[in-house]
Design a protein around this motif. Structure first.
Motif, PDB file in Angstrom:
ATOM      1  N   UNK A  11       0.837  -1.209   0.000  1.00 43.65           N
ATOM      2  CA  UNK A  11       0.000   0.000   0.000  1.00 43.65           C
ATOM      3  C   UNK A  11       0.873   1.260   0.000  1.00 43.65           C
ATOM      4  N   UNK A  12       1.932   1.240   0.798  1.00 46.26           N
ATOM      5  CA  UNK A  12       2.846   2.402   0.801  1.00 46.26           C
ATOM      6  C   UNK A  12       3.460   2.589  -0.583  1.00 46.26           C
ATOM      7  N   UNK A  13       3.781   1.472  -1.242  1.00 45.41           N
ATOM      8  CA  UNK A  13       4.355   1.565  -2.597  1.00 45.41           C
ATOM      9  C   UNK A  13       3.336   2.174  -3.561  1.00 45.41           C
ATOM     10  N   UNK A  14       2.095   1.677  -3.511  1.00 46.21           N
ATOM     11  CA  UNK A  14       1.068   2.185  -4.433  1.00 46.21           C
ATOM     12  C   UNK A  14       0.830   3.679  -4.183  1.00 46.21           C
ATOM     13  N   UNK A  15       0.745   4.045  -2.902  1.00 48.32           N
ATOM     14  CA  UNK A  15       0.502   5.463  -2.571  1.00 48.32           C
ATOM     15  C   UNK A  15       1.662   6.344  -3.024  1.00 48.32           C
ATOM     16  N   UNK A  16       2.898   5.827  -2.851  1.00 45.81           N
ATOM     17  CA  UNK A  16       4.065   6.625  -3.257  1.00 45.81           C
ATOM     18  C   UNK A  16       4.100   6.798  -4.774  1.00 45.81           C
ATOM     19  N   UNK A  17       3.675   5.744  -5.497  1.00 47.47           N
ATOM     20  CA  UNK A  17       3.737   5.807  -6.963  1.00 47.47           C
ATOM     21  C   UNK A  17       2.593   6.642  -7.546  1.00 47.47           C
ATOM     22  N   UNK A  18       1.581   6.887  -6.744  1.00 45.52           N
ATOM     23  CA  UNK A  18       0.407   7.629  -7.221  1.00 45.52           C
ATOM     24  C   UNK A  18       0.796   8.998  -7.777  1.00 45.52           C
ATOM     25  N   UNK A  19       1.719   9.648  -7.085  1.00 43.30           N
ATOM     26  CA  UNK A  19       2.099  10.998  -7.532  1.00 43.30           C
ATOM     27  C   UNK A  19       3.237  10.965  -8.559  1.00 43.30           C
ATOM     28  N   UNK A  20       3.653   9.737  -8.944  1.00 42.64           N
ATOM     29  CA  UNK A  20       4.792   9.621  -9.869  1.00 42.64           C
ATOM     30  C   UNK A  20       4.389   8.906 -11.162  1.00 42.64           C
ATOM     31  N   UNK A  21       3.119   9.096 -11.551  1.00 48.47           N
ATOM     32  CA  UNK A  21       2.603   8.348 -12.700  1.00 48.47           C
ATOM     33  C   UNK A  21       3.312   8.691 -14.005  1.00 48.47           C
ATOM     34  N   UNK A  22       3.949   9.844 -14.058  1.00 48.67           N
ATOM     35  CA  UNK A  22       4.654  10.184 -15.306  1.00 48.67           C
ATOM     36  C   UNK A  22       6.003   9.473 -15.386  1.00 48.67           C
TER      37      UNK A  22
END
Ligand code: NDP
Ligand code: MG
Length: 385
Positions: A18-29
């Motif tokens: 979940x921490x990984x998914x949340x961290x990647x949320x703002x790095x979609x580019x």
């Protein structure tokens, strides 16, 4: 849009996932999540599949009850998980599955992918020399996600392995560091699940309270960094601000300090060892910081001491330690045994011989199953009611 790094996340519904998914949320580019897995939590898995538009989705412990007409590729069961690992091309795989179930996926990743971000420490402990040989054989780059090992990995790379004498893992000491033996005998699940500095999955939270987690980490460090048992030490550090040390041959001691946040080692691993620390946590305020370091008490935390002995003996011992502990922790979480019975059960299992040579995954599973069965029988003997 430039090249986006393709990421596979196993165990996306857990604490690390979940921490990984949340961290990647703002790095979609910069990142493209191409595959995800969960074991039972299909609702959260499907939510992530849809919100990140993930093309490959695996539920390893069940099947979906919905119409699969949305163009995604769905995989089921433990064999489906291995199929997904084999079939999907990506740049980095995060293995954030909990416990011994992570072993086979780790070996499958090693033979099909070039970069592994490894949170599942159990697969290093169980895999042992076979893990390091397989990493070497396929030329895989492994980034540890455990915060202590992530720190040590970065420090060794910064200062040069040949100059490093030993590594020192920090341990928060968990919630029972100051408990008397009498208090230890009456610890409840609720107390054990309430870790003072880290918010984690149930198994690792209990392991942190018994310090079995630090024991697993000592073994993990040995295999990851090629250090023998005499070159690894543990120090209790309740604030969890120093994430481990390396001691150099010339006597210098280096540490890495930051507020405790698993997003740091996770993003470091997914990003190939590079991280903008300031984008994730606020800088430490040194004017308001008191740091303590203490020796660990062998009698209060016997599982950590047992782990050192298992590492010294190697062969099947680390596997038996991990397997017996896993069974005992599960029994504690189901309220079948008391907190202090966890270490008593592991100790009894380790009194047997575990000196077999380990040369295959089948050998590992055979020792693991034998340790589980023994521990299971002991659970009946230590049963509370
Ligand atoms: P959690 O229990 O929170 O999550 C476990 C994940 O693995 C979930 O996605 C779960 O799916 C999945 N899973 C559970 N059982 C199986 C199985 N049999 N087969 C396949 N997948 C399974 O664990 P954590 O995130 O806390 O820990 C994950 C790993 O990372 C562990 O090895 C732990 O030691 C390590 N680690 C964790 C840290 C932390 O801060 N949490 C710190 C350092 C290391 P579902 O939700 O569907 O059940
Ligand atoms: Mg750790």
């Amino acid at each position: 849009m430039g090249y986006r790094k393709r990421v596979m996340i196993l165990g996306c519904t857990g604490s690390i996932g979940t921490t990984a998914m949340q961290s990647l949320d703002s790095l979609r580019s910069s990142f493209d999540i191409v595959a995800i897995s969960a074991h039972k939590n299909h609702a959260k898995l499907l939510y992530y599949a849809q919100s990140f538009n993930v093309p490959n989705v695996c539920l390893s412990g069940g099947s979906f009850e919905i119409e699969q007409t949305d163009g995604r590729c769905f995989y089921y069961g433990s064999s489906g998980l291995l199929d997904m690992i084999r079939n999907v091309e990506c740049d980095v795989v995060l293995n954030a599955i909990s416990g011994s179930a992570g072993l086979e996926p780790t070996f499958e990743i090693l033979s099909h992918h070039t970069t592994l971000a490894l949170a599942n420490k159990e697969s290093i402990v169980m895999g042992g020399d076979l893990f390091t040989q397989t990493v070497k054989k396929y030329g895989v780059t492994v980034y540890p996600v455990d915060s202590e090992h992530s720190t040590i990995d970065s420090l060794i790379k910064a200062h040069g392995d040949s100059h490093v004498d030993s590594v020192i893992l920090t341990a928060s000491g968990g919630p029972f560091r100051t408990f008397t033996p009498r208090q230890m005998a009456h610890i409840t699940i609720e107390q054990a699940l309430n870790h003072p500095t880290w918010n984690m999955g149930a198994k690792i939270t209990i392991d942190s309270a018994t310090l079995a987690n630090k024991g697993l980490e000592v073994i993990e460090a040995s295999y990851l960094f090629g250090k023998n048992v005499g070159s690894i030490d543990v120090v209790i550090h309740p604030q969890s601000v120093v994430h481990s040390f390396i001691r150099m041959k010339n006597g210098a001691l280096y540490a890495q300090m930051s507020p405790p946040d698993m997003a740091l080692p996770i993003m470091n691993a997914l990003n190939g060892g590079h991280i903008e620390l300031k984008d994730i946590v606020s800088p430490l305020d040194l004017s308001d910081l008191t740091l303590r370091f203490e020796k660990f008490d062998k009698n209060q935390f016997p599982l950590l001491d047992m782990a050192f002995h298992c590492l010294k003996s190697r062969k099947g011992y680390p596997i038996a330690f991990n397997g017996a502990n896993e069974t005992a922790v599960l029994a504690f979480l189901k309220k079948k045994i008391s907190f202090i019975s966890i270490s008593a059960i592991v100790q009894e299992v380790l009194q047997h011989s575990w000196s077999e040579q380990i040369t295959s995954i089948e050998d590992i599973y055979s020792v693991h199953r034998r340790a589980n069965t023994m521990a299971q029988q002991l659970v009946e003997r230590y049963r509370i009611e």
